[in-house]
Enzyme design. Structure first.
Site, PDB file in Angstrom:
ATOM      1  N   ASN A 195      -3.930 -25.315 -39.824  1.00  0.00           N
ATOM      2  CA  ASN A 195      -4.229 -25.426 -38.394  1.00  0.00           C
ATOM      3  C   ASN A 195      -5.718 -25.289 -38.098  1.00  0.00           C
ATOM      4  O   ASN A 195      -6.131 -25.404 -36.946  1.00  0.00           O
ATOM      5  CB  ASN A 195      -3.450 -24.368 -37.609  1.00  0.00           C
ATOM      6  N   CYS A 196      -6.521 -25.033 -39.122  1.00  0.00           N
ATOM      7  CA  CYS A 196      -7.959 -24.830 -38.960  1.00  0.00           C
ATOM      8  C   CYS A 196      -8.703 -26.095 -39.374  1.00  0.00           C
ATOM      9  O   CYS A 196      -8.563 -26.579 -40.494  1.00  0.00           O
ATOM     10  CB  CYS A 196      -8.400 -23.649 -39.826  1.00  0.00           C
ATOM     11  N   GLY A 197      -9.512 -26.622 -38.461  1.00  0.00           N
ATOM     12  CA  GLY A 197     -10.269 -27.842 -38.739  1.00  0.00           C
ATOM     13  C   GLY A 197     -11.225 -27.682 -39.914  1.00  0.00           C
ATOM     14  O   GLY A 197     -11.333 -28.571 -40.763  1.00  0.00           O
ATOM     15  N   ARG A 236      -9.214 -27.742 -43.115  1.00  0.00           N
ATOM     16  CA  ARG A 236      -8.778 -29.120 -43.424  1.00  0.00           C
ATOM     17  C   ARG A 236      -9.941 -29.947 -43.957  1.00  0.00           C
ATOM     18  O   ARG A 236      -9.786 -30.732 -44.906  1.00  0.00           O
ATOM     19  CB  ARG A 236      -8.180 -29.792 -42.188  1.00  0.00           C
TER      20      ARG A 236
END
Length: 118
Positions: free
Chosen positions: A11-13, A16
């Protein structure tokens, strides 16, 4: 290079982006979704020792219960922070990449280059 592990929050940019950067370099890391897998105190102690950091330095405050748990004040000990991190995995900043030779918080993502060069 030996096996690479990324402690990842999908969920963390930033997390990712670091995972994508590893794959763009032709590296396929072991992906540990630590929010699902959780942490143990010995695991965190060993990882932090390899990184040369304290639990406080890897304490994530934004979007976590760190303040409500009293972990952001000067009286919070590393022992208390470490224990809380095992109970609330989200308290550990991410992403952490471990190459076997070294480990580093890769925030911002450009830190990955430093890690891979070591």
């Amino acid at each position: 290079m030996s096996a690479i592990t990324i402690y990842h929050n999908p969920n963390c940019g930033t997390s990712r982006n670091v995972l994508a950067a590893l794959r763009e370099k032709g590296l396929e890391p072991t992906v540990v979704e630590y929010l699902k897998a959780g942490w143990t105190e010995p695991q965190l102690k060993a990882l932090f020792a390899r990184m040369g950091v304290t639990p406080r330095e890897l304490l994530r405050v934004r979007g976590t219960p760190a303040e409500e748990l009293g972990l952001t004040g000067p009286g919070a000990t590393d022992t208390a922070i470490l224990k809380a991190m095992t109970e609330h995995p989200i308290l550990v900043e991410r992403p952490i990449v471990d190459t076997g030779a070294a480990a580093m918080l890769c925030r911002p993502k450009e830190r990955l280059e430093t890690l891979l060069a070591s």
